[in-house]
Scaffold this active site. Structure first.
Site, PDB file in Angstrom:
ATOM      1  N   HIS A   1       0.767  -1.188   0.042  1.00 45.69           N
ATOM      2  CA  HIS A   1      -0.025   0.060  -0.028  1.00 45.69           C
ATOM      3  C   HIS A   1       0.836   1.105  -0.044  1.00 45.69           C
ATOM      4  CE1 HIS A   1      -0.273   0.065   4.830  1.00 45.69           C
ATOM      5  NE2 HIS A   1       1.123  -0.460   4.253  1.00 45.69           N
ATOM      6  N   HIS A   2       2.188   1.100   0.041  1.00 41.55           N
ATOM      7  CA  HIS A   2       2.849   2.413   0.196  1.00 41.55           C
ATOM      8  C   HIS A   2       3.395   2.916  -1.196  1.00 41.55           C
ATOM      9  CE1 HIS A   2       3.134   2.508   4.453  1.00 41.55           C
ATOM     10  NE2 HIS A   2       3.863   1.036   4.558  1.00 41.55           N
ATOM     11  N   ALA A   3       3.257   2.093  -2.317  1.00 46.50           N
ATOM     12  CA  ALA A   3       3.877   2.436  -3.456  1.00 46.50           C
ATOM     13  C   ALA A   3       3.068   3.659  -4.009  1.00 46.50           C
ATOM     14  CB  ALA A   3       3.941   1.424  -4.476  1.00 46.50           C
TER      15      ALA A   3
ATOM     16  N   ASP B   1      -0.874   5.214   2.960  1.00 49.90           N
ATOM     17  CA  ASP B   1      -0.786   6.482   2.116  1.00 49.90           C
ATOM     18  C   ASP B   1      -0.560   6.421   0.659  1.00 49.90           C
ATOM     19  OD1 ASP B   1       1.946   5.080   2.454  1.00 49.90           O
ATOM     20  OD2 ASP B   1       2.965   6.932   2.287  1.00 49.90           O
TER      21      ASP B   1
END
Length: 553
Positions: A153-155, A194
């Protein structure tokens, strides 16, 4: 499963048993970020081994996912970034791409996101599983689709971040939006989701809800006041939590918030990211959730009867990751399994108890009732600002077509021999890469250890009383608050990037790519979405015999 089975739930109400598909590729656990890196893809294979040991694969449709194509990945990510992932190598003498590592937040510039052998193929597998899961829901063939290799989920649109290179979640949601007017994304990872929030920060077609640790903690975003911007205002929900939250406190705020979200927003599909670093005892986590407490979110979201995708995510004490995801597979299926773990390839790794259980500890809960009530009240007030079930303009559902990447000709295309019924094909180049890594790659001896210096110690039952006077589990427990992930460089008082401009929620994110000319901001993410809106797969890989601490070929 050939159809839905009628069963009685705990309330005695007759309901249909969910049709579950399980998306797993046997090669996804063959890659390594490096012997000392916290992220270990082998945990997905360990999970699969436990699932098959319990015989759960016989109760769901097992599908070997296709490799995501260049065109599929660039529906969100920039062409330049994906082309870099495709070309970059670990050859120290290859200087032609080194200068781009800084731009894309990888390699020597960012220890969190190293360049490793097969990085592009790993991203293709992770993203391909989530895209296939979304396609399966869109076709109506499954009620629940599972991809434990997903949830990264951070990419960002054009950079790697926090162990994540390609954001499979965003790609899966874009696929769901072809059929469903509205999608809810829920993130239960200890770190804020994020990358997904940023991608949909200015739209009302996706509501993102993240339950996470907030403060001096990666990535530094996720303040309760970050609620979206423009058309997406009030469609981003952040639940910032403190160390040590326990099962009851977590479940209380989760059910209250999600009930209001589902009632007001009425999504056509739900994506639930189940990062296992929110479990007690995780090497980078700081929550006090037991295995059963972590899984209660699955049971609650399943009760709404809305098409559901379950994804993996973080999780760095890998025996606990495998236990949690296996348990959550049983919840999706509505099955009960014995607490005693059956003998299988990884059996020795579950000692000394050999039980499918992760009990909570005596860690202090720093989330007071008053604090949780304040957060909850603020979130509910924001949700009341949105109209019930916002509508979108009707559009023709686009046809899924295969499109190869720039350097692949039509002559190179061949059907995927593993899953020939799927209309997506894969290139001869990708088939060769798969064969090469299956035959030649060896998982390092350290790849299945929870720590470089574990020395047989276990982290499940660490006592948190009297440690440093704070009760936060410093030392070998789960109190490594910020973990290995880099702390934010520029964080304003409210957790957002100072001077980042309207609609940019990237507070605490490395801001080296906030360039308008590269279209890397939130607006670029919106453009990507708006343009789009118009056997048992886990058999052993060849002759590999897996053992807990060693793999011999």
């Amino acid at each position: 499963m050939n159809g839905a089975e009628t069963v009685a739930n705990s309330n005695g109400v007759r309901s249909q048993k969910a049709r579950v598909s399980y998306h797993y590729h046997p090669d996804v656990g063959l890659y390594s970020y490096g012997p000392k890196h916290y992220m270990k893809p082998a945990r997905v294979r360990m999970t699969h081994s436990l699932i098959t040991a319990y015989g759960l694969h016989r109760k769901m449709a097992v599908e070997v996912p296709n490799y995501a194509t260049f065109k599929q990945m660039t529906k969100f990510h920039t062409d330049e970034y994906i082309d870099f992932l495709r070309r970059v190598t670990t050859n120290p003498n290859d200087e032609s791409l080194k200068k781009y590592e800084t731009k894309f937040n990888m390699g020597e510039y960012c220890g969190d996101c190293p360049v490793f052998d097969g990085i592009y193929e790993f991203c293709m597998l992770s993203a391909g599983g989530s895209i296939d899961a979304a396609m399966r829901l869109n076709s109506g063939r499954s009620d629940i689709a599972i991809n434990w290799a997903g949830g990264l989920h951070h990419a960002k649109k054009s950079e790697a971040s926090g162990f994540c290179y390609v954001n499979d979640i965003v790609l899966a949601i874009l696929e769901l939006l072809k059929v469903h007017e509205r999608v809810v994304y829920i993130d239960t990872d200890v770190h804020h989701g994020d990358g997904v929030e940023e991608a949909f920060f200015t739209t009302d077609r996706v509501m993102t809800v993240s339950f996470h640790k907030f403060g001096e903690f990666f990535p530094g975003t996720g303040d309760v006041n970050d609620i979206g911007f423009g058309k997406g205002k009030h469609y981003s929900v952040n639940v910032p939590l403190n160390d040590g939250i326990d099962d009851d406190s977590y479940h209380g705020i989760f059910t209250t918030v999600m009930k209001e979200v589902m009632t007001r927003y009425r999504p056509g599909a739900v994506v639930l990211q189940l990062g296992a670093d929110s479990l007690i005892g995780d090497r980078l986590g700081c929550f006090n959730l037991s295995m059963h407490g972590h899984g209660r979110s699955v049971s609650f979201m399943k009760s709404f009867g809305v098409p559901l995708i379950l994804l993996g995510g973080g999780g760095y004490t890998i025996r606990n990751v495998a236990k949690a995801w296996c348990h959550e597979t049983t919840l999706a299926l509505g099955e009960e399994v014995p607490k005693e773990i059956p003998y299988h390839d990884y059996f020795e790794g579950y000692g000394p108890t050999f039980l499918l259980d992760i009990p909570a500890s005596n860690m202090e809960n720093l989330n007071s009732r008053k604090y949780l009530d304040q957060i909850q009240t603020k979130i509910l007030e924001s949700l009341r600002q949105i109209p019930h079930a916002p509508s979108v303009q009707s559009h023709e559902i686009p046809v899924d077509q295969f499109s190869c990447s720039d350097n692949e000709s039509d002559d190179d295309l061949t059907m995927n021999p593993i899953n020939p019924d799927n209309p997506n094909s894969t290139s001869a180049k990708e088939l060769r890469m798969r064969s090469r890594y299956r035959d030649a790659y060896r998982v390092p001896e350290e790849a299945l250890s929870d720590s470089e210096a574990e020395d047989g110690g276990r982290r499940d039952r660490t006592s948190y009383r009297g440690v440093g006077g704070s009760g936060r589990g410093a030392g070998s427990g789960s109190g490594a608050a910020a973990g290995a992930k880099k702390k934010p460089r520029t964080v304003a008082a409210n957790g957002r990037n100072a001077g980042s401009g309207a609609g940019n929620s990237r507070g605490g994110i490395n801001n080296n790519n906030a360039r308008g000319d590269d279209n890397n901001g939130v607006g670029g993410s919106r453009t990507a979405m708006d343009e789009d809106s118009g056997d048992e797969g886990g058999k052993r890989v060849d002759t590999l015999t897996v053992r807990w601490m060693k793999m011999d070929v």
